[in-house]
Scaffold this motif. Structure first.
Motif, short mmCIF file in Angstrom:
data_model
loop_
_atom_site.label_atom_id
_atom_site.label_comp_id
_atom_site.label_asym_id
_atom_site.label_seq_id
_atom_site.Cartn_x
_atom_site.Cartn_y
_atom_site.Cartn_z
N ARG A 1 19.93 15.65 9.62
CA ARG A 1 21.16 16.38 9.32
C ARG A 1 21.67 16.12 7.90
N SER A 2 21.01 15.22 7.16
CA SER A 2 21.45 14.89 5.81
C SER A 2 20.96 15.93 4.81
N GLN A 3 21.60 15.94 3.65
CA GLN A 3 21.28 16.91 2.61
C GLN A 3 20.13 16.42 1.73
N GLU A 4 19.10 17.23 1.58
CA GLU A 4 17.97 16.91 0.71
C GLU A 4 18.43 16.90 -0.74
N THR A 5 17.94 15.93 -1.51
CA THR A 5 18.34 15.83 -2.92
C THR A 5 17.20 16.13 -3.89
N MET A 6 15.98 16.27 -3.38
CA MET A 6 14.83 16.58 -4.24
C MET A 6 14.15 17.85 -3.75
N ALA A 7 14.14 18.86 -4.58
CA ALA A 7 13.47 20.11 -4.21
C ALA A 7 11.96 19.89 -4.22
N PRO A 8 11.22 20.43 -3.23
CA PRO A 8 9.75 20.29 -3.21
C PRO A 8 9.13 20.86 -4.48
N LYS A 9 8.11 20.19 -4.98
CA LYS A 9 7.41 20.68 -6.17
C LYS A 9 5.95 20.27 -6.08
N SER A 10 5.12 20.90 -6.88
CA SER A 10 3.68 20.64 -6.86
C SER A 10 3.36 19.26 -7.42
N GLY A 11 2.12 18.83 -7.19
CA GLY A 11 1.66 17.56 -7.74
C GLY A 11 1.67 16.42 -6.75
N ALA A 12 1.84 16.73 -5.45
CA ALA A 12 1.90 15.66 -4.45
C ALA A 12 0.61 14.84 -4.43
N MET A 13 -0.54 15.49 -4.49
CA MET A 13 -1.81 14.77 -4.46
C MET A 13 -1.99 13.90 -5.70
N THR B 1 0.84 -1.20 0.00
CA THR B 1 0.00 0.00 0.00
C THR B 1 0.87 1.26 0.00
N ALA B 2 1.89 1.28 0.86
CA ALA B 2 2.79 2.43 0.90
C ALA B 2 3.52 2.62 -0.42
N LEU B 3 3.93 1.51 -1.03
CA LEU B 3 4.67 1.59 -2.29
C LEU B 3 3.78 2.08 -3.43
N VAL B 4 2.59 1.52 -3.53
CA VAL B 4 1.71 1.82 -4.67
C VAL B 4 1.10 3.22 -4.54
N VAL B 5 0.66 3.58 -3.33
CA VAL B 5 -0.03 4.86 -3.14
C VAL B 5 0.95 6.01 -2.88
N PHE B 6 1.94 5.76 -2.02
CA PHE B 6 2.84 6.84 -1.60
C PHE B 6 4.24 6.73 -2.21
N GLY B 7 4.40 5.83 -3.16
CA GLY B 7 5.72 5.54 -3.70
C GLY B 7 6.41 6.72 -4.35
N ARG B 8 5.65 7.66 -4.94
CA ARG B 8 6.27 8.80 -5.63
C ARG B 8 6.20 10.09 -4.81
N LEU B 9 5.72 9.99 -3.58
CA LEU B 9 5.53 11.19 -2.77
C LEU B 9 6.84 11.92 -2.50
N SER B 10 7.93 11.20 -2.36
CA SER B 10 9.21 11.85 -2.06
C SER B 10 9.73 12.67 -3.24
N ASN B 11 9.20 12.41 -4.45
CA ASN B 11 9.56 13.25 -5.60
C ASN B 11 9.00 14.66 -5.46
N HIS B 12 7.94 14.80 -4.65
CA HIS B 12 7.24 16.09 -4.52
C HIS B 12 7.50 16.75 -3.17
N LEU B 13 7.46 15.98 -2.10
CA LEU B 13 7.70 16.56 -0.77
C LEU B 13 9.19 16.60 -0.43
N GLY B 14 9.98 15.81 -1.13
CA GLY B 14 11.39 15.67 -0.81
C GLY B 14 11.65 14.34 -0.14
N ARG B 15 12.88 13.86 -0.21
CA ARG B 15 13.23 12.58 0.39
C ARG B 15 13.12 12.64 1.92
#
Length: 398
Positions: free
Chosen positions: A183-195, A58-72
């Motif tokens: 303390r780690s460095q974020e590698t994905m800048a937040p962007k729209s389209g999370a929903m 469920t987490a993989l299928v529904v929320f799998g791409r969320l880190s592309n939008h909210l950040g890792r």
């Protein structure tokens, strides 16, 4: 496109990924106690594994791409908090309900970690040798499960409060991971389209799509056996190998998980397709050895056979994952990884559900035999694909 991330971020993401899986293995050596003291049966134990796999899928299928939008980082933090929440349920298990709720939280945590943290590892892969990131992706979960199972088994067998101490320890580990992640460095800048990203998407880029059928075959065959060991490892130790020790139960579970990193390093020395093919054939051979030693009730030979199967499993998984992720862009990684892990979890969940039902009517040895048939089928498919490829190459040459 400039590369983001650093070695600290790679280590932090890898550490957190492994720790999430450590948490998911901690309850397993306690299954024997849950059976004898709380009268939780085979059906409930197998169902707990199925619930775990369902949460992960469920987490993989529904929320799998969320880190592309909210950040890792934000999604990684959520996965660690869910893992921590699961331990609170396990502090007071005396019936099936907290067991199932705890396993569900662990499944959700591992599913989120398998995309956000795994993608973070790949984002920072340029800071380490080329084979290390695929090895973390393929063997990080196995390594975490091994550490969690063995550590929990030792604490359960020798600790002062066996039903609680393993969970207190893993809570401390998760806290350290949380500090690393923050303390780690974020590698994905937040962007729209999370929903919009919550809508399931199974589309694969061309390179991953081409490699997926054979890779999926290996994911299902290897993860299915891992699911069996996860649900029935303590029962195998007690019924087939004649040991009631929590450490023995943990060793049975860990024997198939721990050596996968050795197989991953071996895969790093050969092409991904060769590692996939050789690993799958070796895995099938050693599963046959597992079944033979299990039927003979030989604990030490069983553990040796399981270790060899685990090495082969690490080789085939690393090779298969590498065939799918080697040519991906940053935006493609989370979705492809979600498909990889969703396929793997479903490959474990469905056989485990069936095995739980069959365990009411057949012996564990008979149920285990079906996993040998599944591994053999996987090898036959890979051999057929290789022969077809050679035949097509010969026609092209002519």
């Amino acid at each position: 496109m400039s590369k983001k991330g650093n070695l600290f971020s790679f280590v932090g993401a890898a550490f957190a990924l492994i720790a999430t899986y450590i948490t998911s293995a901690v309850p397993i050596p306690l299954y024997g106690i849950y059976q004898t003291a709380d009268h939780i049966g085979y059906v409930e134990l197998s169902l707990s594994s199925v619930v775990y796999f369902i949460g992960a899928v469920t987490a993989l299928v529904v929320f799998g791409r969320l880190s592309n939008h909210l950040g890792r980082k934000p999604v990684a933090v959520i996965s660690l908090l869910l893992a921590a929440l699961s331990t609170l349920f396990f502090l007071n298990v005396h019936s099936a309900a907290p067991l199932l709720l705890g396993r569900l939280c662990q499944g959700l945590a591992c599913g989120l970690a398998s995309t956000a943290l795994a993608s973070w590892v790949v984002d920072c892969a340029f800071t380490v040798r080329a084979w290390i990131a695929p090895a973390i992706l393929s063997c990080g979960p196995m390594t975490g499960l091994t550490i969690g199972g063995l550590g929990s088994g030792a604490l359960t067998e020798y600790g002062p409060i066996p039903r609680q101490l393993p969970f207190y320890v893993v809570l401390a580990v998760l806290l350290v991971c949380l500090l690393f992640v923050l303390r780690s460095q974020e590698t994905m800048a937040p962007k729209s389209g999370a929903m919009r990203s919550l809508k399931p998407n199974f589309a694969l880029p061309p390179s991953a799509k081409k490699a997926f059928p054979l890779a999926a075959c290996t994911f299902v065959c290897t993860w299915a056996l891992g699911g069996f060991f996860q649900a029935f490892g303590p029962a195998m130790a007690r019924e087939q190998l004649h040991s009631t020790s929590a450490v023995a139960a943990a060793l049975v579970f860990a024997s198939i998980m721990a050596p996968s990193s050795i197989g991953a390093s071996l895969a790093g020395k050969m092409s991904s397709k060769r590692a996939q093919f050789a690993g799958m054939l070796s895995f099938t051979l050693f599963v046959g050895c597992i079944l033979f030693t299990l039927s003979s009730g030989l604990l030490i030979p069983f553990l040796i056979a399981s270790v060899l199967a685990g090495i082969a499993q690490g080789m085939v998984l690393t090779g298969s994952i590498q065939t799918m992720v080697s040519e991906l862009t940053a935006d493609e990684r989370a979705n492809v990884l979600s498909v990889i892990y969703a396929t793997s979890y479903m490959g474990a969940a469905v056989p485990t559900l069936i095995a739980g039902q069959f365990s009411e009517h057949f012996s564990l040895l008979q149920v285990a035999g079906a996993y040998g048939v599944l591994a053999l089928l996987g090898s036959v498919i890979l051999i057929a694909a290789k022969l077809k490829q050679k035949s097509a190459g010969a026609i092209t040459d002519n």
